[in-house]
Design a protein around this motif. Structure first.
Motif, mmCIF file in Angstrom:
data_model
loop_
_atom_site.group_PDB
_atom_site.id
_atom_site.type_symbol
_atom_site.label_atom_id
_atom_site.label_comp_id
_atom_site.label_asym_id
_atom_site.label_seq_id
_atom_site.Cartn_x
_atom_site.Cartn_y
_atom_site.Cartn_z
ATOM 1 N N GLU A 319 79.588 33.730 40.556
ATOM 2 C CA GLU A 319 80.631 33.552 39.439
ATOM 3 C C GLU A 319 79.997 33.770 38.096
ATOM 4 O OE1 GLU A 319 83.622 33.040 39.285
ATOM 5 O OE2 GLU A 319 83.657 33.064 37.100
ATOM 6 N N THR A 320 78.914 33.101 37.941
ATOM 7 C CA THR A 320 78.235 33.292 36.662
ATOM 8 C C THR A 320 77.648 34.762 36.368
ATOM 9 O OG1 THR A 320 76.958 31.169 37.217
ATOM 10 C CG2 THR A 320 76.002 32.564 35.696
ATOM 11 N N LEU A 321 77.290 35.519 37.420
ATOM 12 C CA LEU A 321 77.046 36.858 37.384
ATOM 13 C C LEU A 321 78.237 37.630 36.869
ATOM 14 C CD1 LEU A 321 74.584 37.452 40.485
ATOM 15 C CD2 LEU A 321 73.842 37.782 38.116
ATOM 16 N N ARG A 322 79.343 37.326 37.578
ATOM 17 C CA ARG A 322 80.706 37.854 37.305
ATOM 18 C C ARG A 322 81.051 37.594 36.022
ATOM 19 N NH1 ARG A 322 82.887 37.087 42.190
ATOM 20 N NH2 ARG A 322 83.416 34.875 41.441
ATOM 21 N N GLN A 323 80.867 36.533 35.517
ATOM 22 C CA GLN A 323 81.276 36.100 34.187
ATOM 23 C C GLN A 323 80.391 36.523 32.938
ATOM 24 O OE1 GLN A 323 82.732 31.814 33.953
ATOM 25 N NE2 GLN A 323 83.277 32.026 31.817
ATOM 26 N N PHE A 324 79.167 36.154 33.171
ATOM 27 C CA PHE A 324 78.276 36.495 31.996
ATOM 28 C C PHE A 324 77.518 37.610 32.199
ATOM 29 C CE2 PHE A 324 79.456 32.641 29.892
ATOM 30 C CZ PHE A 324 79.984 31.512 31.359
ATOM 31 N N GLY A 325 77.346 38.100 33.441
ATOM 32 C CA GLY A 325 76.545 39.298 33.807
ATOM 33 C C GLY A 325 75.261 38.912 33.813
ATOM 34 N N ALA A 326 74.300 39.926 34.390
ATOM 35 C CA ALA A 326 72.937 39.391 34.995
ATOM 36 C C ALA A 326 72.310 39.286 33.839
ATOM 37 C CB ALA A 326 72.457 40.701 35.770
ATOM 38 N N VAL A 327 72.321 39.936 32.637
ATOM 39 C CA VAL A 327 71.721 39.819 31.481
ATOM 40 C C VAL A 327 72.314 38.778 30.529
ATOM 41 C CG1 VAL A 327 70.647 40.753 29.361
ATOM 42 C CG2 VAL A 327 70.577 42.010 31.541
ATOM 43 N N SER A 328 72.084 37.458 30.692
ATOM 44 C CA SER A 328 72.679 36.451 29.972
ATOM 45 C C SER A 328 71.814 35.082 29.889
ATOM 46 C CB SER A 328 74.213 36.335 30.724
ATOM 47 O OG SER A 328 74.130 35.621 31.843
ATOM 48 N N SER A 329 72.196 34.220 29.089
ATOM 49 C CA SER A 329 71.382 32.981 29.019
ATOM 50 C C SER A 329 71.603 32.363 30.385
ATOM 51 C CB SER A 329 71.536 32.291 27.644
ATOM 52 O OG SER A 329 72.768 31.883 27.505
ATOM 53 N N GLN A 330 73.155 32.249 30.911
ATOM 54 C CA GLN A 330 73.392 31.563 31.738
ATOM 55 C C GLN A 330 72.614 31.892 33.270
ATOM 56 O OE1 GLN A 330 75.440 32.934 29.640
ATOM 57 N NE2 GLN A 330 76.792 31.442 28.732
ATOM 58 N N THR A 331 72.561 33.069 33.313
ATOM 59 C CA THR A 331 71.919 33.901 34.375
ATOM 60 C C THR A 331 70.394 33.356 34.382
ATOM 61 O OG1 THR A 331 73.519 35.608 34.935
ATOM 62 C CG2 THR A 331 71.319 35.994 35.820
ATOM 63 N N ALA A 332 69.813 33.431 33.256
ATOM 64 C CA ALA A 332 68.412 33.376 32.941
ATOM 65 C C ALA A 332 68.233 31.715 33.585
ATOM 66 C CB ALA A 332 67.878 33.494 31.642
ATOM 67 N N GLY A 333 68.852 30.986 33.159
ATOM 68 C CA GLY A 333 68.908 29.480 33.303
ATOM 69 C C GLY A 333 68.836 29.347 34.622
ATOM 70 N N GLU A 334 69.842 29.868 35.534
ATOM 71 C CA GLU A 334 70.035 29.596 36.824
ATOM 72 C C GLU A 334 68.845 30.157 37.398
ATOM 73 O OE1 GLU A 334 73.891 30.288 38.650
ATOM 74 O OE2 GLU A 334 75.154 29.404 36.985
ATOM 75 N N MET A 335 68.381 31.356 37.037
ATOM 76 C CA MET A 335 66.955 31.818 37.730
ATOM 77 C C MET A 335 66.028 31.019 37.556
ATOM 78 S SD MET A 335 67.477 35.896 36.441
ATOM 79 C CE MET A 335 65.847 36.700 36.970
ATOM 80 N N ALA A 336 65.643 30.492 36.660
ATOM 81 C CA ALA A 336 64.771 29.554 36.457
ATOM 82 C C ALA A 336 64.655 28.297 37.463
ATOM 83 C CB ALA A 336 64.442 29.028 34.829
ATOM 84 N N GLN A 337 65.851 27.700 37.285
ATOM 85 C CA GLN A 337 66.037 26.524 38.191
ATOM 86 C C GLN A 337 66.088 26.889 39.465
ATOM 87 O OE1 GLN A 337 69.138 23.603 36.222
ATOM 88 N NE2 GLN A 337 69.638 25.481 35.075
ATOM 89 N N GLY A 338 66.681 27.993 39.943
ATOM 90 C CA GLY A 338 66.736 28.576 41.524
ATOM 91 C C GLY A 338 65.427 28.692 41.990
ATOM 92 N N ALA A 339 64.481 29.346 40.931
ATOM 93 C CA ALA A 339 63.112 29.776 41.483
ATOM 94 C C ALA A 339 62.406 28.198 41.797
ATOM 95 C CB ALA A 339 62.533 30.520 40.164
#
Lengths: 411, 411
Positions: A319-339
């Motif tokens: 949903e995050t990727l769809r709504q905000f795209g791969a290059v977005s602060s939302q995706t970056a934040g989820e990447m960091a927490q997920g990693a």
């Protein structure tokens, strides 16, 4: 005292290699308090080399030559200097033995031409080469000091550091002491503007800026009779720089890199780190792994170049990727927490951006990068706009990630 | 025609920066068939700069100067050349307008000193700078051609390529054509030995070696009246090189890198790739991501620096790690297979080794690296012994991985 550099080698004239020796020697000479006014590159040509050495002899106290000490017929530096000095070439026994030993330990038989490397101009002395066959040479005449160094950087650098720098220090009769103040997170122009007045009125100590990618290093150098006096001359200027740049200063230790600084902070606090890289593709992890002993801190990392990888490896929501795209602060934040979760790490740095040259849009242009740092539950995400080639954008992203993480850890 | 390079800038004399401009210009001049016998670096000092330009004027047909064209009081190149030519400095309207526009598009106000960049020595012509404020200058006098270029590499390189190279081509009255034969997987000494006879008897075309890390590039350059004639002169030598080096040649396209070659092969075959990196820490993935459009091929990658990460992320068996160690062909093979599985990729490259400086033993010394390539079910693992610093060992491992993968894909 003045020093002049002469780099010998046709491969330099053809642009086959970049002249890193000149930069290394120039920086070393500056750190030794020697004034360098000329650097020349000349080819493996006897007449031009002779002319260049003679010209240098007429105007500089110290002449450093690199290259042309090897066994081939193109190697002429020693013969040329001997001619300028009017000296004969004599075989130096210790050098001959070292050359023989060099080949023996490698199980190879030296060709005949290798023995000419053991010749030393009369009046000169050989300097041992621990990393190759050709010894260096030091000669003195009429108050001039001529130093011949082997061309390969991996031979020249250790020889200079171990043998030549001490020799040059003794020549000057003074002690030169330097401190390098390294800053990250401020652009070069801004940094130099902040210290323009200090640069203008510098005397002893001198203040020299060195621009690196994403960093600026200020070298403070003083000359005095003793180490203690020189250090005392440096101290006020170093303090002034630290005051003006505050926490942008990450070290005053010449040998410490930004990644080592970050690794040290994490190690001291007993924290582990992971990365989740998209456009940088491993550059950030590779910088951390530059640090010997980083295994205490970095155990695992993720290259998540495709969107599916961001989801499957890091749990970034579709949903995050769809709504905000791969290059977005939302995706970056989820990447960091997920990693952090996937690696079981205390700290995570995520980078997602558009490295170019394609892929940019009006809304999300090439150079747009989001960097998210996760530290023990807290997330800080920043937006960057880098300008340059694909490589430059990625390099800036990696150093900015280190800078952002350090900033978050020390604040 | 002979060309001489003069690089102006005290930062070069202090070793603050490496002189990449000299290497770039030298290589470009060689490719244009111009003979370069001297390169000089001189500081922002009027007298020494004047002397250096006068000396160059006395001995070379073409003089290329870089640096010292900016707005500050240290920027003296133009004034000095004007003095050598006995020419007045006149304002070039087009240049002034371009400088004004440069600041306007950036929303900045130019300081007064910027306008001196619009001055051109009488008789000279300005060359537009698309990437900065200072135009280049071309002047001709008494059969000499003097070209002034801005110092920043990102301004100098495009200006040279777009404006100066065509000008120089017209000067020579001949056509110069080059083909670069790139080889990987053979060391520099071995490669040059294989073509020693060709290098010895070169005429037209010339044959010049360029050593890169893990690669050797041979540039074949011919001069003739037409492009077709020059290409015809090059062809036999290029064929001879391809015959002697066989599949070690990975391209004859100057613009194609080793990683692009690998990415192209994978893309043509519809294969996806992943990496599992330990000691290289992301360097291999970063090289693949150098390639714009690699997203078709590389979706995900793993940095598995710790043993636990090799097990948890890639499924490497604890028993394998215990019996053979992290640095072993068995572990490398399991890393590659595990990565392919975890990423759902057709191809996987795994690297595990001892980068140093610590961590080596008699049995497993620093520099020992295993690289395993998995391609559609088939596994090929090779053992390497690299020599050098931590950085060098890792760089060699990354390029060797690309070479090994390519070799497996094309065989």
């Amino acid at each position: 005292m003045t020093v002049e550099l002469i780099c010998v080698g046709t491969e330099l004239l053809l642009g086959n290699i970049v002249n890193t020796n000149a930069a290394f020697l120039a920086e070393q000479c500056a750190a030794l308090g020697l004034s360098c006014y000329y650097q020349t590159v000349v080819g493996d040509n006897p007449e031009r080399l002779l002319q260049t050495v003679r010209t240098a002899f007429s105007r500089s106290d110290i002449i450093l030559l690199s290259g042309g000490l090897g066994p081939t017929k193109d190697d002429l530096t020693k013969e040329t200097v001997a001619e300028v000095f009017g000296a004969a070439l004599l075989e130096d026994t210790a050098s001959r033995e070292m050359i023989a030993a060099y080949f023996q330990t490698r199980g190879k038989i030296p060709t005949e031409n290798n023995w000419k490397q053991a010749l030393v101009p009369e009046g000169g002395r050989a300097v041992a080469n621990r990393n190759g066959t050709a010894p260096g040479i030091i000669m003195e005449k009429e108050g001039r000091h001529v130093i011949l160094l082997p061309g390969p950087p991996d031979e020249l650098k250790p020889m200079f550091t171990e043998e030549i720098a001490p020799y040059l220090r003794r020549l000057s009769g003074e002690v030169i002491s330097s401190v390098t103040v390294k800053i990250a997170g401020i652009g070069e122009s801004s940094a130099e503007t902040k210290v323009a007045d200090l640069m203008e009125k510098q005397g002893n100590p001198t203040l020299a800026p060195y621009a690196k990618l994403g960093e600026v290093h200020f070298r403070v150098t003083a000359r005095a009779k003793t180490e203690a006096e020189a250090a005392a001359l440096n101290a006020p200027l170093v303090e002034e720089l630290k005051k003006r740049f505050g926490s942008f200063v990450y070290t005053t230790d010449e040998t410490v890199t930004l990644e080592k600084t970050v690794a040290d902070i994490l190690q001291r606090r007993g924290l582990t780190m992971t990365v989740a890289e998209s456009c940088t593709g491993g550059m950030l992890a590779a910088r951390m792994v530059n640090v010997a002993g980083v295994s205490e801190v970095l155990k695992a990392g993720f290259i998540t170049y495709a969107n599916e990888a961001k989801s499957s490896l890091l749990g970034v929501k579709e949903e995050t990727l769809r709504q905000f795209g791969a290059v977005s602060s939302q995706t970056a934040g989820e990447m960091a927490q997920g990693a952090a979760r996937a690696a079981g790490a205390d700290v995570a740095v995520a980078i997602t951006g558009i490295a170019g040259p394609d892929g940019g849009t009006a809304k999300k242009p090439v150079g747009l990068v989001y960097i998210s740092c996760y530290v023990c539950g807290e997330v800080n995400t920043q937006e960057y706009h880098f300008i340059g080639s694909r490589m430059k954008i990625r390099e800036y992203a990696a150093v900015s990630a280190l800078t952002q993480l350090r900033s978050m850890l020390v604040s």
